[in-house]
Design an enzyme around this catalytic site. Structure first.
Site, short mmCIF file in Angstrom:
data_model
loop_
_atom_site.label_atom_id
_atom_site.label_comp_id
_atom_site.label_asym_id
_atom_site.label_seq_id
_atom_site.Cartn_x
_atom_site.Cartn_y
_atom_site.Cartn_z
N CYS A 1 -14.87 4.07 7.33
CA CYS A 1 -16.26 3.60 7.30
C CYS A 1 -16.26 2.16 6.83
O CYS A 1 -15.68 1.82 5.80
CB CYS A 1 -17.08 4.47 6.35
N CYS B 1 -24.49 2.50 1.76
CA CYS B 1 -23.57 3.64 1.76
C CYS B 1 -24.28 4.94 2.14
O CYS B 1 -25.22 5.35 1.46
CB CYS B 1 -22.91 3.80 0.39
N ASP C 1 0.80 -1.22 0.00
CA ASP C 1 0.00 0.00 0.00
C ASP C 1 0.84 1.28 0.00
O ASP C 1 0.36 2.33 0.41
CB ASP C 1 -0.94 -0.01 1.22
N CYS D 1 -26.88 -9.12 -5.75
CA CYS D 1 -26.79 -8.45 -4.45
C CYS D 1 -26.34 -7.01 -4.61
O CYS D 1 -25.40 -6.70 -5.36
CB CYS D 1 -25.81 -9.20 -3.56
#
Length: 379
Positions: free
Chosen positions: A243, A200, A136, A193
């Site tokens: 989140c 959100c 990352d 789905c």
């Protein structure tokens, strides 16, 4: 020779498991051109927001060979961080701040990179090949590589989904000059789905499989350096760092087991239920002490308290108004501005009083603007 390579890969995967990785697969060093094309389109639409580094070195990010021409194979690994607690549990407890479950642990950069380096050293000793290790921090399309290697597939929330580990995998990659047989690529199993899209709070998905970072609460609370845009403040609720809503809504999580979590990534449960009153009182020293060793520390105290102030404004708890008033004297304009908005939501009379008292002493333009646009009559 093929049998030897097969034995090597099997030994590699066994070694990866011993290092705490939940899964290990092999991807080719050359990704299909479509991966780079999707990235360029996303960037051209400005959906990366302030993350300007995403546009830097886009050619290197589009395919492993763009970053390292000698690469032949990519060993892609996933480390589970399946939560011990329900990530959605605090949604109806606005007096607490909600912190993403990955951040309630030791900084994954340190844990994953340490395990990757040990695995890479073992692999070099076995093969004599060259390697490069990434977690990352370089222009690497980890999720695309993980899908190409069969670790999972990129779900409609744009994150990787695994049949065995749900949406809870931290990814790392070892680029190598060794030629290894690639695993079969992942297959999309999202079907009809749309749970991650529906949940959100800020409608950050313009369409399935694509996220607009500018609307994403994770981006807004972690990467975004300025005031939280007014259109998203209410929708943030009590999210104060990241989140998990779209991740937690994924039905594939039912197969994720906390037993597969690396022991160094054990969840710090005391961080899963922090009162906003405590967080609003944090100075820099207290902030660093509370979040030492976690990813939260890298974001800095000012942005974190900004987020906590917005959450306080959404809490409906007038008892937090006093904490917001104290923050009106904060050295950071970012914090003062968020406190102004929060106070306007919690106590209109106190807001009006503080505005009359403080407005003439304020010199920061962003804070002055906040005094005007946050006024209750402007809502």
């Amino acid at each position: 020779m093929k049998r030897h390579k097969t034995n090597l890969v099997n030994a590699l995967k066994d070694r990866a498991k011993a290092e705490g990785f939940a899964d290990c697969r092999i991807a080719p060093g050359h990704l299909a051109p479509a991966a780079g094309e999707r990235l360029r389109q996303w960037l051209s639409e400005g959906r990366h927001g302030d993350m300007l580094w995403m546009a830097d070195r886009v050619d290197q990010r589009s395919s492993p060979v763009g970053l390292w021409p000698e690469v032949q194979s990519v060993i892609i690994l996933g480390m589970s961080y399946a939560p011990e607690t329900d990530p959605l549990a605090l949604a109806l407890q606005p007096e607490f701040g909600r912190i993403s479950v990955y951040a309630q642990r030791k900084d994954y950069h340190d844990v994953v990179k340490g395990a990757l380096k040990r695995l890479a050293q073992w692999f070099v000793h076995q093969t004599g090949s060259e390697v490069k290790v990434f977690v990352d921090t370089a222009p690497v399309l980890e999720k695309t590589l993980a899908e190409a290697a069969g670790l999972g597939w990129q779900g409609k929330h744009s994150n990787l989904v695994s049949r065995e580990h749900g949406s809870w995998l931290l990814l790392g990659a070892i680029y190598t000059t060794a030629e290894l047989e690639s695993d079969a690529p992942g297959r999309d199993r999202c079907g009809s789905c749309s749970a991650c899209q529906i949940v959100c709070p800020t409608d950050a998905f313009p369409e399935p499989y694509r996220v607009d970072a500018r609307r994403c609460i994770s981006y807004l609370t972690i990467e975004h350096k300025g005031p939280i845009p007014s259109e998203f403040r209410r929708a943030m609720g009590n999210h104060i760092y990241g989140c998990d809503d779209c991740l937690a809504a994924c039905p594939w999580n039912k197969f994720a087991e906390t037993a597969s979590v690396h022991k160094a990534l054990a969840q710090r449960l005391e961080l899963s239920e922090l009162p906003l009153a405590q967080l609003l009182a944090l100075d820099d020293i207290a902030f660093r002490a509370l979040f030492a060793g976690t990813p939260i520390k890298r974001t800095g105290r000012d942005r974190f308290v900004r987020n906590a102030a917005v959450a306080a404004g959404n809490s409906g708890d007038k008892g937090l108004a006093k904490s917001c008033v104290r923050l009106l004297d904060d050295a950071s304009p970012l914090v003062r501005g968020a406190a102004i908005w929060a106070l306007a939501q919690l106590d209109e009379n106190q807001f009006s009083l503080e505005k009359r008292t403080r407005l003439k002493f304020e010199s920061d333009e962003s804070v002055l603007l906040e005094w005007e646009v946050s006024a209750p009559t402007m809502r």
